[in-house]
Design a protein around this motif. Structure first.
Motif, PDB file in Angstrom:
ATOM      1  N   ILE A 126       0.824  -1.208   0.000  1.00 56.01           N
ATOM      2  CA  ILE A 126       0.000   0.000   0.000  1.00 56.01           C
ATOM      3  C   ILE A 126       0.860   1.260   0.000  1.00 56.01           C
ATOM      4  N   THR A 127       1.999   1.213   0.678  1.00 56.48           N
ATOM      5  CA  THR A 127       2.874   2.396   0.697  1.00 56.48           C
ATOM      6  C   THR A 127       3.463   2.695  -0.674  1.00 56.48           C
TER       7      THR A 127
ATOM      8  N   ALA B   8      -0.399   7.192  -1.810  1.00 52.70           N
ATOM      9  CA  ALA B   8      -0.251   6.476  -0.540  1.00 52.70           C
ATOM     10  C   ALA B   8      -0.856   7.258   0.619  1.00 52.70           C
ATOM     11  N   ARG B   9      -0.924   8.574   0.482  1.00 55.44           N
ATOM     12  CA  ARG B   9      -1.475   9.399   1.559  1.00 55.44           C
ATOM     13  C   ARG B   9      -2.973   9.173   1.756  1.00 55.44           C
ATOM     14  N   ASP B  10      -3.617   8.556   0.769  1.00 53.15           N
ATOM     15  CA  ASP B  10      -5.059   8.307   0.875  1.00 53.15           C
ATOM     16  C   ASP B  10      -5.389   7.132   1.788  1.00 53.15           C
ATOM     17  N   PHE B  11      -4.377   6.386   2.197  1.00 55.00           N
ATOM     18  CA  PHE B  11      -4.625   5.176   2.974  1.00 55.00           C
ATOM     19  C   PHE B  11      -4.027   5.306   4.375  1.00 55.00           C
ATOM     20  N   ALA B  12      -4.894   5.258   5.370  1.00 56.35           N
ATOM     21  CA  ALA B  12      -4.461   5.378   6.765  1.00 56.35           C
ATOM     22  C   ALA B  12      -4.023   4.005   7.264  1.00 56.35           C
ATOM     23  N   LEU B  13      -2.722   3.860   7.521  1.00 57.96           N
ATOM     24  CA  LEU B  13      -2.189   2.587   7.991  1.00 57.96           C
ATOM     25  C   LEU B  13      -1.932   2.639   9.491  1.00 57.96           C
TER      26      LEU B  13
ATOM     27  N   VAL C  73      -7.116  -1.863   3.291  1.00 62.05           N
ATOM     28  CA  VAL C  73      -7.052  -2.902   2.263  1.00 62.05           C
ATOM     29  C   VAL C  73      -8.267  -2.827   1.344  1.00 62.05           C
ATOM     30  N   LEU C  74      -9.441  -2.671   1.918  1.00 59.23           N
ATOM     31  CA  LEU C  74     -10.655  -2.580   1.112  1.00 59.23           C
ATOM     32  C   LEU C  74     -10.661  -1.321   0.244  1.00 59.23           C
ATOM     33  N   LYS C  75     -10.199  -0.239   0.805  1.00 61.70           N
ATOM     34  CA  LYS C  75     -10.147   1.008   0.041  1.00 61.70           C
ATOM     35  C   LYS C  75      -9.156   0.882  -1.113  1.00 61.70           C
ATOM     36  N   TYR C  76      -8.004   0.260  -0.857  1.00 60.90           N
ATOM     37  CA  TYR C  76      -7.014   0.077  -1.915  1.00 60.90           C
ATOM     38  C   TYR C  76      -7.588  -0.816  -3.013  1.00 60.90           C
ATOM     39  N   ALA C  77      -8.250  -1.896  -2.620  1.00 62.06           N
ATOM     40  CA  ALA C  77      -8.843  -2.799  -3.605  1.00 62.06           C
ATOM     41  C   ALA C  77      -9.861  -2.055  -4.468  1.00 62.06           C
ATOM     42  N   ARG C  78     -10.632  -1.203  -3.838  1.00 62.89           N
ATOM     43  CA  ARG C  78     -11.632  -0.417  -4.589  1.00 62.89           C
ATOM     44  C   ARG C  78     -10.958   0.549  -5.558  1.00 62.89           C
ATOM     45  N   TYR C  79      -9.934   1.256  -5.080  1.00 63.68           N
ATOM     46  CA  TYR C  79      -9.236   2.214  -5.930  1.00 63.68           C
ATOM     47  C   TYR C  79      -8.515   1.507  -7.074  1.00 63.68           C
ATOM     48  N   ALA C  80      -7.908   0.363  -6.791  1.00 63.06           N
ATOM     49  CA  ALA C  80      -7.167  -0.372  -7.822  1.00 63.06           C
ATOM     50  C   ALA C  80      -8.091  -0.841  -8.940  1.00 63.06           C
ATOM     51  N   ARG C  81      -9.354  -1.065  -8.619  1.00 67.05           N
ATOM     52  CA  ARG C  81     -10.321  -1.513  -9.619  1.00 67.05           C
ATOM     53  C   ARG C  81     -11.042  -0.353 -10.302  1.00 67.05           C
ATOM     54  N   GLY C  82     -10.651   0.883  -9.970  1.00 67.89           N
ATOM     55  CA  GLY C  82     -11.265   2.034 -10.623  1.00 67.89           C
ATOM     56  C   GLY C  82     -12.346   2.704  -9.821  1.00 67.89           C
ATOM     57  N   GLY C  83     -12.463   2.378  -8.547  1.00 64.01           N
ATOM     58  CA  GLY C  83     -13.529   2.949  -7.737  1.00 64.01           C
ATOM     59  C   GLY C  83     -13.156   4.223  -7.013  1.00 64.01           C
ATOM     60  N   ARG C  84     -12.030   4.809  -7.372  1.00 59.92           N
ATOM     61  CA  ARG C  84     -11.663   6.081  -6.733  1.00 59.92           C
ATOM     62  C   ARG C  84     -12.612   7.188  -7.172  1.00 59.92           C
ATOM     63  N   LEU C  85     -13.012   7.151  -8.449  1.00 58.16           N
ATOM     64  CA  LEU C  85     -13.910   8.156  -8.998  1.00 58.16           C
ATOM     65  C   LEU C  85     -15.081   7.476  -9.688  1.00 58.16           C
ATOM     66  N   GLU C  86     -16.207   8.130  -9.705  1.00 55.19           N
ATOM     67  CA  GLU C  86     -17.340   7.684 -10.508  1.00 55.19           C
ATOM     68  C   GLU C  86     -17.131   8.245 -11.912  1.00 55.19           C
ATOM     69  N   PRO C  87     -16.955   7.392 -12.942  1.00 58.06           N
ATOM     70  CA  PRO C  87     -16.631   7.881 -14.285  1.00 58.06           C
ATOM     71  C   PRO C  87     -17.538   8.999 -14.777  1.00 58.06           C
ATOM     72  N   SER C  88     -18.825   8.902 -14.527  1.00 56.87           N
ATOM     73  CA  SER C  88     -19.762   9.905 -15.021  1.00 56.87           C
ATOM     74  C   SER C  88     -19.554  11.261 -14.356  1.00 56.87           C
TER      75      SER C  88
END
Length: 268
Positions: free
Chosen positions: A54-55, A64-69, A93-108
């Protein structure tokens, strides 16, 4: 310790998680018989492995600053602190998994022209998977797009990061002009002109001309101004002086190379 985890999950809002992730955390820890990330001795090897991954988020177009470890003090740790660390890492971990799959932003929300549907992993499946492997960082890494184009963008981003680091190191060695100094232009003689020569690496025709603003120095100032998108008048006023000192906040019209790369990685 799991009792503490369940109690804290029930009492916490977990603002860094989605509703689906909060439900998954509750279900996951209701079924668990032992924590995933902590023991009475501290963080597990599995925890250290996933935190190390994650770092490195910046290498993947994330931050990396988006994830509080979590961090734990040396020595004996209270069960409540261990439970907090367990929850914090699972949330990350869940937040990283979401971001890695494109869930950081809503495309629309970025553009109406982006109609892609984000393919997120079931958060409970994510938790169960990382809990069942010794090297969970590899699982998170594999969640990123596997397309060759994405990897080419990532390699370009790594090069851009390296270049930015070199630029930062060079900036720290800059010869800086005193702030609030006079306007420097052709024909002016002032001590700041000697510093300007050092900053732009322009030698004087003779030692006695070190503090005199001459035509070669003017040409170097114009070249600098053009490179930085400033008015290329060959005059060092407040704006050019700030840019020479690295204090301006102007940038390319459409963002930096790094920003453009990250935007394109996000689209993938």
């Amino acid at each position: 310790m799991l009792v503490q985890v369940r109690e804290q999950l029930a009492a916490s809002k977990l603002d860094d998680s989605t509703a689906a992730e909060r439900a998954a955390l509750t279900a996951f820890y209701t079924e668990r018989k032992a924590p995933v990330w902590v023991t009475v001795q501290g963080m597990t090897g599995r925890a250290l492995h996933v935190m190390a991954e994650i770092t490195q988020a910046d290498d993947w177009g994330l931050s990396a600053r988006d994830f509080a470890l979590p961090t734990l003090p040396v020595g004996e740790v209270a069960p409540a602190a261990l439970a907090d660390a367990e929850i914090k890492l699972s949330v990350a971990v869940l937040k990283y998994a979401r971001y890695a799959r494109g869930g950081r932003l809503e495309p629309s929300q970025v553009s109406r022209n982006f109609d892609q549907k984000v393919s997120l992993r079931d958060p409970k499946v994510v938790l169960e998977t990382v809990a069942g492997v010794d090297r969970p960082g590899g699982y998170l890494r594999a969640l990123h797009p596997q397309h060759r184009q994405f990897e080419l963008l990532r390699q370009a981003l790594l090069k851009a990061h390296a270049g930015a680091a070199l630029e930062k190191a060079a900036e720290e060695k800059l010869v800086r002009l005193p702030s609030g100094g006079p306007t420097l232009k052709l024909g002016v003689e002032h001590a700041d002109v000697a510093l300007l020569r050092q900053r732009l690496n322009v030698g004087a025709a003779a030692p006695e001309a070190e503090q005199r603003f001459d035509e070669p120095l003017r040409a170097a100032v114009i070249a600098f101004q053009r490179k930085r998108g400033l008015s290329a008048d060959g005059i060092v006023g407040a704006g050019t002086r700030a840019a020479l000192n690295g204090n301006d906040h102007t940038g390319p019209l459409f963002g930096s190379d790094e920003q453009r790369l990250i935007v394109n990685m996000e689209r993938w």
